[in-house]
Design an enzyme around this catalytic site. Structure first.
Site, short mmCIF file in Angstrom:
data_model
loop_
_atom_site.label_atom_id
_atom_site.label_comp_id
_atom_site.label_asym_id
_atom_site.label_seq_id
_atom_site.Cartn_x
_atom_site.Cartn_y
_atom_site.Cartn_z
N ARG A 125 39.94 -7.28 -21.24
CA ARG A 125 40.60 -8.00 -22.34
C ARG A 125 42.12 -7.92 -22.20
NH1 ARG A 125 41.41 -5.57 -26.97
NH2 ARG A 125 39.40 -4.53 -27.05
N TYR A 183 52.14 -31.58 -30.52
CA TYR A 183 50.69 -31.71 -30.28
C TYR A 183 49.93 -31.49 -31.61
CZ TYR A 183 46.09 -30.58 -28.44
OH TYR A 183 44.75 -30.56 -28.19
N ASP A 186 57.28 -26.50 -25.33
CA ASP A 186 55.98 -26.84 -24.75
C ASP A 186 56.24 -27.79 -23.58
OD1 ASP A 186 53.51 -28.00 -24.08
OD2 ASP A 186 52.74 -27.87 -26.13
N LYS A 231 45.72 -28.90 -18.71
CA LYS A 231 46.12 -30.27 -18.38
C LYS A 231 46.64 -30.34 -16.95
CE LYS A 231 45.18 -30.86 -22.75
NZ LYS A 231 46.21 -30.75 -23.76
C1 LIG Z 1 46.34 -30.06 -24.91
C2 LIG Z 1 47.67 -29.62 -25.37
C3 LIG Z 1 47.82 -28.40 -26.05
C4 LIG Z 1 46.65 -27.51 -26.38
O1 LIG Z 1 46.03 -27.02 -25.23
P1 LIG Z 1 44.48 -26.58 -25.14
O2 LIG Z 1 44.37 -26.02 -23.78
O3 LIG Z 1 43.66 -27.81 -25.38
O4 LIG Z 1 44.26 -25.57 -26.22
C5 LIG Z 1 49.10 -28.02 -26.42
N1 LIG Z 1 50.18 -28.80 -26.16
C6 LIG Z 1 50.07 -29.99 -25.53
C7 LIG Z 1 51.29 -30.80 -25.26
C8 LIG Z 1 48.81 -30.44 -25.11
O5 LIG Z 1 48.70 -31.62 -24.48
#
Ligand SMILES: *Cc1c(COP(=O)(O)O)cnc(C)c1O
Length: 398
Positions: free
Chosen positions: A65, A118, A190, A215
């Site tokens: 963990r 997001y 982000d 992504k």
């Molecule tokens: C998809 C996404 C998230 C969240 O990510 P997950 O892996 O789905 O939890 C956060 N910020 C952006 C810009 C995203 O495209």
């Protein structure tokens, strides 16, 4: 967590780091590939050695963990790509973002962010954090002056995301980061949409970068993951909270993400080429009423994107005549695109914000965010450019 005692200066190109970065230390028995270590615990026959590792006096792993060798390689590759002092991972992008916010904020903290973050992040700001007595002030996304004014009213954490989802707005990172620091705020960016190939927020002065590794970093739509990279003291706080919160990245997911990241530079450059070709084609099409792509000269913040990004990324969005009804008719005609709530993968992936990023909002709320119901979010894959254009042309004509 990885880092703190190591240099963030890696003079290699991003292409070389994405292939080689962070792997040396964990290659076992002359293997050339990182092992997937499926071990919950790590054994120490010598009590003193165990004690030193457990108390942080020596390096090593104790319990899955907390840390894991495969996960550590993923963190180190991300750290080198973004040029940060330290990195820590989480089970998803949202786990990374929410652990970071919960670790760094306290009741009466004040967060400033923009309306177009997001969808999940936005819900943290509008619902979950206020329940803990945290004030979240969300400003019109492209109104830099209003955001700076909100920061100057007092700000503990400035949270930025650029380009935004799904309308590809671009935030002025240098100015906003400076305003955040003048107010004594921690500045977080982000960087999921841009990726470290196209944009380096830490180099522009941000304290932390967060990613949904699900992504572009992973790029193959087969593993979820998240990561926080940057200032070692802040990353340590996030790591310590995540250890207890338990949103740990699984070693198999870390392996899949690492394998995907080997081709990050190649993929992201090809995706940007395809996105530029698709955006240019759509802009000239008479059934298309709007195209959002930072690489287009018609994009309202094109100059800003050019100044702070080294590529415009693989994401775009466009609106077609006839609204959502026409979108429903048009999308199934695409043969070379998944209709799915994902992005950044090697396959082209499309979806209306009404079912993807902004599914939680009402049509009125989407309109207020400047998201027409007829909008299509388009994540360019690495397919042949001419074939992608032909697929779009055929689907639009039907
Ligand atoms: C998809 C996404 C998230 C969240 O990510 P997950 O892996 O789905 O939890 C956060 N910020 C952006 C810009 C995203 O495209």
């Amino acid at each position: 967590m990885y880092g703190a005692d190591v240099s963030n200066q890696d003079s290699r190109s991003k292409a070389s780091i994405s292939v080689w970065g962070g792997e040396e230390r964990y290659l076992l028995d002359r293997a050339t590939q990182v092992p997937v270590v499926h071990s919950v615990a790590f054994g120490y026959p010598d009590f003193d050695e165990w004690y030193d590792v457990a108390t942080g006096k020596a390096e090593g792993h104790i319990y899955g963990r907390n840390t894991n060798p495969t996960v550590a390689v993923f963190e180190e590759k991300c750290r080198l790509l973004e040029g940060g002092d330290a990195a820590t991972s989480a089970s998803t992008g949202m786990a990374a973002i929410s652990n970071m916010l919960h670790a760094l904020l306290r009741p009466e903290s004040r967060v400033v962010s923009v309306k177009d973050t997001y969808g999940g992040t936005s819900l943290l700001f509008t619902e979950f954090l206020p329940a803990f007595g945290i004030e979240c002030d969300l400003i019109d996304t492209t109104d830099t002056e209003a955001t700076i004014a909100a920061v100057q009213k007092g700000c503990d954490l400035l949270y930025l995301e650029t380009p935004t989802n799904p309308t590809l707005k671009v935030l002025d990172l240098p100015r906003l980061i400076e305003a955040g620091h003048s107010a004594g705020a921690i500045v977080v960016v982000d960087n999921t949409f841009a990726t470290p190939i196209n944009q380096l927020p830490l180099e522009l002065g941000a304290d932390l970068v967060v990613h949904s590794a699900t992504k572009f970093l992973g790029g193959h739509a087969d593993a979820l993951g998240g990561v926080v990279i940057g200032d070692a003291d802040l990353v340590k706080k996030v790591f310590q909270y995540r250890e207890i919160n338990g949103a740990t990245l699984d070693p198999m997911a870390a392996y899949l993400l690492l394998r995907g990241m080997k081709t990050l530079d190649l993929r992201v450059k090809r995706q940007a080429e395809n996105a530029m070709a698709v955006a240019t084609f759509l802009e000239g099409h008479d059934r298309v009423t709007q195209v959002n792509y930072p690489g287009l000269l018609s994009h309202p913040q094109h100059a800003l994107a050019e100044a702070q990004m080294s590529g415009y990324g693989g994401m775009l969005s466009f609106a077609i005549e006839g609204g959502l009804d026409k979108v429903k008719e048009f999308l199934p005609h695409l043969q070379m695109a998944h209709l799915a709530a994902n992005l950044g993968a090697v396959e082209t992936t499309v979806g209306p914000p009404a079912t993807t990023s902004h599914v939680e909002c009402t049509p009125e709320e989407r309109a207020a965010l400047g998201i027409p119901e007829g909008l299509v979010r388009y994540s360019a894959g690495i397919e042949d450019t001419a074939e992608l254009l032909a697929d779009l042309a055929r689907a639009l004509d039907q």
